[in-house]
Design a protein around this motif. Sequence first.
Motif, short mmCIF file in Angstrom:
data_model
loop_
_atom_site.label_atom_id
_atom_site.label_comp_id
_atom_site.label_asym_id
_atom_site.label_seq_id
_atom_site.Cartn_x
_atom_site.Cartn_y
_atom_site.Cartn_z
N LYS A 1 30.89 -25.38 -15.86
CA LYS A 1 30.95 -24.14 -16.61
C LYS A 1 30.41 -24.47 -18.00
O LYS A 1 30.88 -25.42 -18.61
N SER B 1 43.02 -19.25 -18.69
CA SER B 1 42.03 -19.66 -17.67
C SER B 1 42.27 -21.13 -17.31
O SER B 1 41.76 -22.03 -17.97
N SER C 1 36.53 -9.82 -8.06
CA SER C 1 37.32 -8.60 -8.17
C SER C 1 36.45 -7.34 -8.15
O SER C 1 36.85 -6.30 -7.62
N GLU D 1 18.43 -11.78 -9.49
CA GLU D 1 19.42 -10.91 -10.15
C GLU D 1 18.78 -10.11 -11.27
O GLU D 1 19.20 -9.00 -11.58
N ARG E 1 35.55 -24.99 -4.78
CA ARG E 1 36.30 -23.76 -5.08
C ARG E 1 35.35 -22.73 -5.69
O ARG E 1 35.24 -21.61 -5.23
N GLU F 1 21.12 -10.36 -1.85
CA GLU F 1 22.51 -10.82 -2.02
C GLU F 1 22.93 -11.67 -0.82
O GLU F 1 23.60 -12.69 -0.98
N LYS G 1 39.16 -16.41 -2.47
CA LYS G 1 38.88 -15.34 -3.43
C LYS G 1 37.40 -14.95 -3.37
O LYS G 1 36.55 -15.75 -2.97
N GLN H 1 33.70 -19.51 -3.62
CA GLN H 1 34.08 -18.17 -4.12
C GLN H 1 32.84 -17.37 -4.51
O GLN H 1 32.76 -16.17 -4.27
N1 3HC Z 1 37.50 -12.10 -9.43
C1 3HC Z 1 38.34 -12.81 -8.65
N2 3HC Z 1 38.94 -13.95 -9.09
C2 3HC Z 1 38.66 -14.35 -10.34
C3 3HC Z 1 37.78 -13.66 -11.19
C4 3HC Z 1 37.19 -12.48 -10.69
N3 3HC Z 1 36.35 -11.73 -11.41
N4 3HC Z 1 37.70 -14.32 -12.37
C5 3HC Z 1 38.52 -15.39 -12.27
N5 3HC Z 1 39.09 -15.39 -11.05
C6 3HC Z 1 40.07 -16.35 -10.54
C7 3HC Z 1 39.50 -17.76 -10.51
O1 3HC Z 1 38.75 -17.97 -9.33
C8 3HC Z 1 40.76 -18.59 -10.60
O2 3HC Z 1 41.41 -18.62 -9.33
P1 3HC Z 1 41.59 -20.03 -8.48
O3 3HC Z 1 42.10 -21.04 -9.46
O4 3HC Z 1 42.50 -19.67 -7.40
O5 3HC Z 1 40.22 -20.37 -7.99
C9 3HC Z 1 41.65 -17.76 -11.50
O6 3HC Z 1 41.14 -16.43 -11.45
C10 3HC Z 1 41.65 -18.25 -12.94
O7 3HC Z 1 40.35 -18.12 -13.50
P2 3HC Z 1 39.57 -19.27 -14.29
O8 3HC Z 1 38.88 -18.64 -15.44
O9 3HC Z 1 40.48 -20.41 -14.55
O10 3HC Z 1 38.53 -19.70 -13.15
P3 3HC Z 1 37.07 -20.33 -13.32
O11 3HC Z 1 37.05 -21.36 -14.38
O12 3HC Z 1 36.58 -20.71 -11.97
O13 3HC Z 1 36.18 -19.08 -13.85
C11 3HC Z 1 34.53 -17.60 -12.95
C12 3HC Z 1 36.01 -17.93 -13.06
C13 3HC Z 1 34.01 -17.25 -14.33
C14 3HC Z 1 34.35 -16.39 -11.99
C15 3HC Z 1 33.78 -18.86 -12.43
O14 3HC Z 1 34.37 -19.28 -11.22
C16 3HC Z 1 32.34 -18.63 -12.17
O15 3HC Z 1 31.56 -18.61 -13.10
N6 3HC Z 1 31.92 -18.53 -10.90
C17 3HC Z 1 30.54 -18.44 -10.50
C18 3HC Z 1 30.00 -17.06 -10.58
C19 3HC Z 1 30.70 -16.11 -9.64
O16 3HC Z 1 31.42 -16.47 -8.74
N7 3HC Z 1 30.46 -14.82 -9.84
C20 3HC Z 1 31.05 -13.81 -8.99
C21 3HC Z 1 30.25 -12.62 -9.03
S1 3HC Z 1 28.82 -12.84 -8.03
C22 3HC Z 1 28.09 -11.42 -8.13
O17 3HC Z 1 28.48 -10.68 -8.94
C23 3HC Z 1 26.98 -11.11 -7.17
C24 3HC Z 1 25.88 -10.40 -7.81
O18 3HC Z 1 24.88 -10.25 -6.89
C25 3HC Z 1 26.22 -9.07 -8.35
#
Ligand code: 3HC
Length: 339
Positions: free
Chosen positions: A241, A229, A133, A182, A60, A99, A130, A64
């Motif tokens: 995490k 969360s 955001s 990054e 997951r 990216e 997902k 994502q």
């Molecule tokens: N956007 C979309 N969904 C989000 C979110 C966000 N910013 N933050 C949380 N959510 C979602 C989660 O995915 C979860 O949905 P799910 O249960 O259906 O999967 C729900 O909201 C509840 O959130 P939780 O805090 O319980 O979820 P997590 O423990 O997974 O924490 C997270 C969320 C901190 C984003 C974690 O998944 C994480 O650290 N992920 C890895 C990093 C990542 O994905 N970063 C995204 C940005 S990458 C980026 O920015 C690219 C760079 O080049 C700029």
Amino acid sequence: MYTQALDIPEPRQQAGEAVSTIAEGCDLPRQAQFDTKIDSDRKIEPQDWMPDAYRRTLLRQISQHAHSEIVGMVPEGNWISRAPSLKRKAILLAKVQDEGGHGLYLYSAAETLGTGRDSMLAALHSGKAKYSSIFNYPTLTWADVGTIGWLVDGAAIMNQVPICRCSYGPYARAMIRICKEESFHQRQGFDNLLTMMKGTSAQREMVQDAVNRWWWPVLAMFGPPDTDSPNSALGMRWGIKRISNDDLRQKFVDATVPQAKILGVTLPDAELKWNDARGHYDYGPIDWDEFWAVVNGNGPCNRERLATRVKAHADGQWVRDAALAHADRKRAREMKEAA
Ligand code: 3HC
């Protein structure tokens, strides 16, 4: 600006939380071996036994994350043909390509958990999966490109450096290279903004306007408050995490306020002020209704981003077909020569 150091001492579990990771009917000896590895901070590798829920949680998060990197190419990609100089264009091209590479490393890491890339992409393209955001907000001016580098990549580094210590080997190793890249992204954004802030008053206004629009979505990007969360407790227990959403958000605010001062921009929060007792900056309330609207597909650019991504995938079909045809012919030639 942001350290690549991985030695941030943090609890692996939120205080006082008892988290059961043992599923009914599970293989107890193998579960015990798995727990020992997690407790002693050793890596879990693809060939190791792991509980189904650990595999699902990783899939997951990693898928994502991969989707976020790929969709994240779109808002800035719009500006490649409009960059103000050859130097800025070359930097932006390199960043957007990075990216794309991050997405590919992460899809590969997710594939080691037994799910094919095609099914992950199908989930993204159908709108089921997902992605972050933050990529559903528009990039209106060139200052948005600098602001994405400074704030969005800055937030991404804050969140992702601890993932270099993730318990799952392939994810942790992918993150080491991603974080180095990054760091360059964040610096080029800051440098871009600093140049504009030394320019005309119109340029300074453009930067301030971009910062005003991105600040709150960036704070929300760290995810819902810890109390809201659902995935955090297990993610922390399993060492996927390492630092909670709220703690990372606070670290980001604390690191960014002095940078804003150097740039000469105002962060759009009247409640932002240093709190001596806490040893941190206080900040105002985040609009979580807006965050969930964006996560659920109703942000300013969700439909546009997904449509662009689906079109790019469809337009690339001939490249994938050609690569497969070339590989088939090469294999046939090698077999003929070996016969
Ligand atoms: N956007 C979309 N969904 C989000 C979110 C966000 N910013 N933050 C949380 N959510 C979602 C989660 O995915 C979860 O949905 P799910 O249960 O259906 O999967 C729900 O909201 C509840 O959130 P939780 O805090 O319980 O979820 P997590 O423990 O997974 O924490 C997270 C969320 C901190 C984003 C974690 O998944 C994480 O650290 N992920 C890895 C990093 C990542 O994905 N970063 C995204 C940005 S990458 C980026 O920015 C690219 C760079 O080049 C700029």
